[in-house]
Design an enzyme around this catalytic site. Structure first.
Site, mmCIF file in Angstrom:
data_model
loop_
_atom_site.group_PDB
_atom_site.id
_atom_site.type_symbol
_atom_site.label_atom_id
_atom_site.label_comp_id
_atom_site.label_asym_id
_atom_site.label_seq_id
_atom_site.Cartn_x
_atom_site.Cartn_y
_atom_site.Cartn_z
ATOM 1 N N HIS A 38 0.850 -0.946 0.165
ATOM 2 C CA HIS A 38 -0.225 -0.030 -0.075
ATOM 3 C C HIS A 38 0.755 1.275 -0.084
ATOM 4 O O HIS A 38 0.564 2.017 -0.639
ATOM 5 C CB HIS A 38 -0.969 0.057 1.165
ATOM 6 N N HIS A 91 -0.480 -10.952 -5.006
ATOM 7 C CA HIS A 91 1.182 -10.564 -4.830
ATOM 8 C C HIS A 91 1.905 -11.471 -5.569
ATOM 9 O O HIS A 91 2.925 -10.999 -6.048
ATOM 10 C CB HIS A 91 1.283 -10.431 -3.445
#
Length: 306
Positions: free
Chosen positions: A78, A262
């Site tokens: 993030h 991811h």
């Protein structure tokens, strides 16, 4: 020209998985430094962890980086997305432990912090990675692909059984500050059954209904509901921006993820860099630089969040 943040900015919260207090500070860095994390709780000669695809230790729940001394920092996606989305090429993220604070589960607070300090332009041209041919990786039904494009295009498809999410698809060009306007406020999400499972295994100890969108079938359990009808796919796109930032330079290419996460995005970067003829590195002229993420971002464009 390459950029950095003008003055430091700090963020305090808890780690999503550890539940422990965490403090991260974004510091300016010189041209050519790139983005790196520095553990302030470790010996200085072992503390620096460059934010690069080759330093990823794959984890199913977040993006985790590890240097050659075994120093790690997790849940970097993030803050990486915020740096990339605001057009920051060089920075040191100093962290007092092994996990970045989750804050509200999006990149919004990081974006606000960066833009409140301002972007400093440095006296060195920025290099970009231009995709020249298609690169694709697969894991079961999931896949991720990079194809040539003259800017960074992010496309994502997700499919979940829970009716609150269902099937979602979205495509966005990351030029002209669209990351800040369209993706930065979208929060991480999970199913209540997954939360219960993770908690029973000592994970997600810092997760709350305030820092993640939790769904149970057709219900959204988090107060206030969704920030966007398609917040889930927007967050997956946010994650992809952060994970692609580990290429070490801005990417000019079209990323398409289908049920990707991811690890698969990291697989894609590994495959890309294993095939030198699939990309080239170029110094950006004014026209090319105008198509990079973060160019044209303004403070007033950050969406308000509840």
């Amino acid at each position: 020209m390459q950029t950095t943040i003008k003055t430091p900015v700090s963020f305090e919260g808890v780690g999503l998985h550890s539940g422990k207090p965490a403090r991260a500070t974004i510091l300016p860095a010189a041209a050519g430094h790139g983005i790196a994390f520095r553990r302030s709780d470790m010996a200085p000669d072992h503390a620096m962890i460059p934010a690069l695809w080759s330093n990823v230790r794959q984890s199913p729940l977040c993006t985790l980086l590890e240097n050659r001394y075994g120093a790690t920092v997790s849940t970097v996606e993030h803050i990486m997305a915020a740096l990339i989305g605001c057009g920051i090429h060089n920075a040191i993220v100093e962290i007092d432990g092994p996990e970045i604070p989750i804050l509200d589960g999006s990149s919004a607070a990081f974006v606000r912090g960066i833009l409140s300090r301002g972007v400093q332009h440095l006296g060195t041209p920025v290099s970009a990675l231009r995709v020249l041919e298609t690169v694709e990786v697969r894991r079961g039904q999931a896949w991720a692909r990079l194809t040539p494009h003259d800017s960074l295009m992010i496309e994502f498809d997700i499919e979940f059984e829970d009716a609150a999410i269902g099937s979602q698809k979205k495509t966005l060009n990351m030029s002209n500050g669209s990351f800040v306007r369209e993706l930065s406020t979208s929060r991480t999400f999970c199913r209540k059954a997954d939360v219960d499972m993770m908690r029973s295994n000592g994970l997600a100890l810092g997760g709350t209904l305030e820092n993640a969108v939790v769904v149970d079938g057709a219900r959204v359990l988090s107060p206030g509901g969704l920030r966007h009808d398609d917040e889930a796919v927007r967050h997956k796109m946010l994650d992809a921006v952060g994970d692609l930032g580990l290429a070490g330079m801005p990417i000019l290419g079209h990323y398409h993820g289908f049920r990707a996460g991811h690890a698969l995005t990291n697989d894609l970067l590994c495959e890309l860099f294993s095939r030198p003829r699939s990309f080239e590195t170029l110094l950006c002229d004014e026209t090319t630089a105008a198509r990079l993420p973060g160019v044209g971002v303004h403070w007033g464009e950050i969406p308000a969040v509840a």
